[in-house]
Design an enzyme around this catalytic site. Structure first.
Site, PDB file in Angstrom:
ATOM      1  N   SER A   1     -26.367  34.659  92.434  1.00  0.00           N
ATOM      2  CA  SER A   1     -25.177  35.546  92.072  1.00  0.00           C
ATOM      3  C   SER A   1     -25.375  36.779  91.202  1.00  0.00           C
ATOM      4  O   SER A   1     -24.474  37.340  90.912  1.00  0.00           O
ATOM      5  CB  SER A   1     -24.044  34.690  91.560  1.00  0.00           C
ATOM      6  OG  SER A   1     -24.659  34.122  90.345  1.00  0.00           O
TER       7      SER A   1
ATOM      8  N   THR B   1     -21.483  36.208  88.520  1.00  0.00           N
ATOM      9  CA  THR B   1     -21.627  37.094  87.068  1.00  0.00           C
ATOM     10  C   THR B   1     -22.463  36.496  86.125  1.00  0.00           C
ATOM     11  O   THR B   1     -22.483  35.423  85.781  1.00  0.00           O
ATOM     12  CB  THR B   1     -20.338  37.347  86.690  1.00  0.00           C
ATOM     13  OG1 THR B   1     -19.434  37.834  87.516  1.00  0.00           O
ATOM     14  CG2 THR B   1     -20.402  38.579  85.712  1.00  0.00           C
TER      15      THR B   1
ATOM     16  N   THR C   1     -23.745  41.813  88.370  1.00  0.00           N
ATOM     17  CA  THR C   1     -23.517  40.519  89.432  1.00  0.00           C
ATOM     18  C   THR C   1     -24.023  41.289  90.852  1.00  0.00           C
ATOM     19  O   THR C   1     -23.948  42.458  90.801  1.00  0.00           O
ATOM     20  CB  THR C   1     -21.871  40.287  89.510  1.00  0.00           C
ATOM     21  OG1 THR C   1     -21.520  39.388  90.405  1.00  0.00           O
ATOM     22  CG2 THR C   1     -21.249  41.646  89.784  1.00  0.00           C
TER      23      THR C   1
ATOM     24  N   ARG D   1     -16.724  45.718  98.796  1.00  0.00           N
ATOM     25  CA  ARG D   1     -15.860  45.156  97.831  1.00  0.00           C
ATOM     26  C   ARG D   1     -16.608  45.020  96.461  1.00  0.00           C
ATOM     27  O   ARG D   1     -17.705  45.072  96.223  1.00  0.00           O
ATOM     28  CB  ARG D   1     -15.679  43.364  98.373  1.00  0.00           C
ATOM     29  CG  ARG D   1     -14.934  42.670  97.285  1.00  0.00           C
ATOM     30  CD  ARG D   1     -15.745  42.188  96.289  1.00  0.00           C
ATOM     31  NE  ARG D   1     -14.840  41.342  95.314  1.00  0.00           N
ATOM     32  CZ  ARG D   1     -15.492  40.442  94.264  1.00  0.00           C
ATOM     33  NH1 ARG D   1     -16.785  40.596  93.947  1.00  0.00           N
ATOM     34  NH2 ARG D   1     -14.656  39.831  93.497  1.00  0.00           N
ATOM     35  N   VAL D   2     -15.664  45.458  95.714  1.00  0.00           N
ATOM     36  CA  VAL D   2     -16.101  45.647  94.123  1.00  0.00           C
ATOM     37  C   VAL D   2     -15.135  44.738  93.289  1.00  0.00           C
ATOM     38  O   VAL D   2     -13.893  44.765  93.453  1.00  0.00           O
ATOM     39  CB  VAL D   2     -16.020  47.074  93.600  1.00  0.00           C
ATOM     40  CG1 VAL D   2     -16.229  47.162  92.159  1.00  0.00           C
ATOM     41  CG2 VAL D   2     -17.064  48.085  94.298  1.00  0.00           C
ATOM     42  N   GLY D   3     -15.665  43.937  92.386  1.00  0.00           N
ATOM     43  CA  GLY D   3     -14.843  42.980  91.770  1.00  0.00           C
ATOM     44  C   GLY D   3     -14.705  43.641  90.115  1.00  0.00           C
ATOM     45  O   GLY D   3     -14.819  44.906  90.017  1.00  0.00           O
ATOM     46  N   ASP D   4     -14.399  42.634  89.328  1.00  0.00           N
ATOM     47  CA  ASP D   4     -14.252  42.870  87.808  1.00  0.00           C
ATOM     48  C   ASP D   4     -15.428  43.364  87.000  1.00  0.00           C
ATOM     49  O   ASP D   4     -15.160  44.138  86.194  1.00  0.00           O
ATOM     50  CB  ASP D   4     -13.345  41.954  87.450  1.00  0.00           C
ATOM     51  CG  ASP D   4     -14.458  40.880  87.021  1.00  0.00           C
ATOM     52  OD1 ASP D   4     -14.894  40.134  88.001  1.00  0.00           O
ATOM     53  OD2 ASP D   4     -14.815  40.344  86.061  1.00  0.00           O
TER      54      ASP D   4
ATOM     55  N   THR E   1     -15.601  36.057  84.046  1.00  0.00           N
ATOM     56  CA  THR E   1     -16.604  35.790  85.249  1.00  0.00           C
ATOM     57  C   THR E   1     -15.542  34.949  86.037  1.00  0.00           C
ATOM     58  O   THR E   1     -14.642  34.570  85.521  1.00  0.00           O
ATOM     59  CB  THR E   1     -17.628  34.810  84.757  1.00  0.00           C
ATOM     60  OG1 THR E   1     -18.506  34.516  86.140  1.00  0.00           O
ATOM     61  CG2 THR E   1     -17.182  33.480  84.072  1.00  0.00           C
ATOM     62  N   GLY E   2     -15.869  34.970  87.473  1.00  0.00           N
ATOM     63  CA  GLY E   2     -15.084  34.279  88.306  1.00  0.00           C
ATOM     64  C   GLY E   2     -14.306  35.060  89.383  1.00  0.00           C
ATOM     65  O   GLY E   2     -15.059  36.164  89.707  1.00  0.00           O
TER      66      GLY E   2
ATOM     67  N   GLY F   1     -12.892  37.897  90.535  1.00  0.00           N
ATOM     68  CA  GLY F   1     -12.611  39.396  90.085  1.00  0.00           C
ATOM     69  C   GLY F   1     -11.335  39.926  90.122  1.00  0.00           C
ATOM     70  O   GLY F   1     -10.842  40.622  89.531  1.00  0.00           O
TER      71      GLY F   1
END
Length: 334
Positions: free
Chosen positions: A86, A189, A207, A217-220, A240-241, A243
């Protein structure tokens, strides 16, 4: 993943779910205060892999490194861990087979840097720091981030997916069902926040994102204020989690602002989860998981998650251990 889950709402906390800042029971309050006593220096990192990261961060700080050096070098351990699925170049690919990386870093003086959707760079956290220190920008993305990395002497790595990742990816392609879940099997993350003996704070987050995510895709994690936020006058937080849900509430910034208003780190993490659940309701058999960590200026800390299973590593003068976070919902596996 578990095949079936039954979720039980925490009876003590359920009545306060929709009331931001609601007062916890005396027993819970005393328990959390006893557990989250203030310590300086202190490092917090998400998930079990945070323990090795904390160990390195502690070593750097004890050998006269800065708190910024510590949070960078700490998460580099996880980025380089070939067992990681991850974080780093051995993480799960997106649905088109590309391993794309995101990272952010923030210093005690308020400066920050981040990169997103970058490929073939072993340590995106170091690249994020270079964005912070060597450019007038905060974020670089994709090919531009990679180009900047090369200009800074960072080599392009050959990416060879581990056998177990290839096998799972090939199995997934048989159906190509896009149903991302951020849970204990796909926790996506490592976020770290730390405070030194003088009360200076810094944080880092890195991450490879949700496995089999949509390409692009881009997360938090690289979003300052979502996956990471540091204010040296108040405290620091990381997430974490899933995003997308964290971005919707600017989760880490929210926690720091709640601490500015007088909440303890624990209370701030809990209220942030409540805010998140108001925008993303939790349903039976949901795979939704989000966890927050926070430190205040005194070295007090908090940790809270949507559901059970979120672990975090904590390192202070008394040692380096793994803890189970408190949560809004307990889970029972049948």
């Amino acid at each position: 993943m578990t095949s079936r889950r039954k979720f039980l709402k925490n009876a003590i906390l359920s009545s306060t779910l929709m009331i931001p800042g609601a007062v916890k029971s005396e027993a819970n309050f005393l328990s959390s205060r006893k557990k989250n006593f203030a310590q300086k220096p202190l490092f917090l990192s998400t998930w079990n892999h945070g323990q090795a990261a904390n160990e390195k961060a502690w070593e750097i700080l004890q050998n006269s490194g800065s708190i910024l050096d510590a949070v960078e070098e700490g998460v580099k351990v996880t980025e380089a861990d070939i067992r990681s699925r991850s974080v780093g170049l051995t993480g799960f690919p997106d649905r088109d087979g590309h391993v794309t990386l995101d990272a952010s870093i923030m210093n005690s003086d308020g400066n920050c840097g981040s990169v997103c959707f970058v490929e073939r760079i072993k340590h995106p956290i170091t690249l994020a720091r270079k964005v912070m220190e060597e450019t007038p920008h905060v974020m670089l993305a994709g090919d531009g981030a990679q180009q900047f990395a090369v200009s800074q002497g960072m080599p392009l790595e050959d990416v060879e997916l581990p056998d177990d990742v290839v096998r799972e990816y090939e199995e997934w392609k048989e159906t190509s069902e896009y149903n991302p879940a951020a849970n204990s099997e796909n926790h996506d993350t490592i976020g770290m926040v730390g405070i030194d003996g003088d009360g200076n704070l810094a944080g880092s987050c890195t991450t490879s994102g949700l496995k089999f995510k949509m390409h692009g895709r881009v997360g938090d994690s690289p979003i300052i204020g979502a996956g990471l936020y540091v204010d040296n006058e108040v405290g620091a937080a990381t997430a974490t989690g899933m995003g997308e849900t964290i971005i919707k509430v600017c989760g880490s910034f929210l926690i720091v602002e709640l601490m500015r208003q007088g909440r303890t780190p624990q209370e701030a993490c809990e209220e942030a989860i409540d805010r998140l659940l108001q925008k993303t309701p939790f349903e039976t058999d949901s795979e939704l998981q989000v966890g927050f960590l926070a430190i205040d200026k005194n070295g007090d800390h908090g940790a809270y998650a949507v559901q059970s299973g979120f672990t975090y590593a904590i390192h202070h003068q008394e040692g380096n251990s793994i803890e189970n976070s408190d949560c809004r919902y307990e889970t029972m596996v049948e």
